[in-house]
Design a protein around this motif. Sequence first.
Motif, short mmCIF file in Angstrom:
data_model
loop_
_atom_site.label_atom_id
_atom_site.label_comp_id
_atom_site.label_asym_id
_atom_site.label_seq_id
_atom_site.Cartn_x
_atom_site.Cartn_y
_atom_site.Cartn_z
N ALA A 142 17.49 -68.39 -98.85
CA ALA A 142 16.69 -68.61 -100.14
C ALA A 142 16.16 -67.16 -100.87
O ALA A 142 15.73 -67.31 -102.12
N ILE A 143 16.23 -65.74 -100.23
CA ILE A 143 15.43 -64.77 -100.71
C ILE A 143 16.58 -64.34 -101.97
O ILE A 143 17.61 -64.22 -101.70
N ASN A 144 15.83 -64.14 -103.08
CA ASN A 144 16.60 -63.67 -104.29
C ASN A 144 17.75 -64.68 -104.81
O ASN A 144 18.65 -64.03 -105.26
N CYS A 145 17.54 -65.91 -104.61
CA CYS A 145 18.65 -66.92 -104.63
C CYS A 145 18.72 -67.29 -106.33
O CYS A 145 17.47 -67.89 -106.67
N ALA A 146 19.51 -66.85 -106.97
CA ALA A 146 19.47 -67.45 -108.45
C ALA A 146 20.16 -68.58 -108.92
O ALA A 146 20.19 -69.07 -109.82
N ASN A 147 20.88 -69.14 -107.78
CA ASN A 147 21.55 -70.41 -108.19
C ASN A 147 20.62 -71.63 -108.16
O ASN A 147 19.89 -71.78 -106.85
#
Length: 211
Positions: free
Chosen positions: A115-120
């Motif tokens: 989930a870290i830095n997830c842009a979706n």
Amino acid sequence: MTTKRRGRPRSFDRRAALEQAMTAFWERGYETTSVADLTRAMGISAPSLYAAFGDKRTLFEEVVEAYAVSYGAFGDQALAEEPTARGALARMLGEAADAFTDPSHPRGCLVISSAINCANPEVEKALRERRNRNLASFETRIRRGIAAGELPGGTDAVALARFCGAVLQGLSQQARDGATREELRAVAEVAMAAWPVASGRPREEPAGRGA
């Protein structure tokens, strides 16, 4: 004249390919794992990946489900099998320390680290909902403990569930930062020292303390 027969497409082990995709996502996270990374790890072509698993997001969803019933199953097992709420959460945190530092696979928790830095937004939402379902299961088990008299009647079940979730997420990140199994088990024991105990009940020993 002999007619040349068209060759059949090379088959592959779908389960093994899914395991390799899991490792790739686990190591890099969802956002920074490219289709090229996946095909290289899985040993298949991009058309084969799309034909067997759909797009990257659909593959990731299948990976998360597979992770939840294998490497990540220890939490649900502890909640279901331990006779007390404290025993269940202590076992879960102790076994998380073991699982998150197991050298046979990437460190930490795939669901937390991906989930870290997830842009979706769809992937981020699905991962958040899964984490929230885990918190809800912690809260349910804690409320059962309150009803059984294991915990003081005034215990804030929501706050205690979130506390356990925060410790679990911290264990995952510290494992990825290089913390040892012993260091993380010590953190789990300190966390359980804060667990409320009903008046007159002895404090249990930490559960799940492996050798």
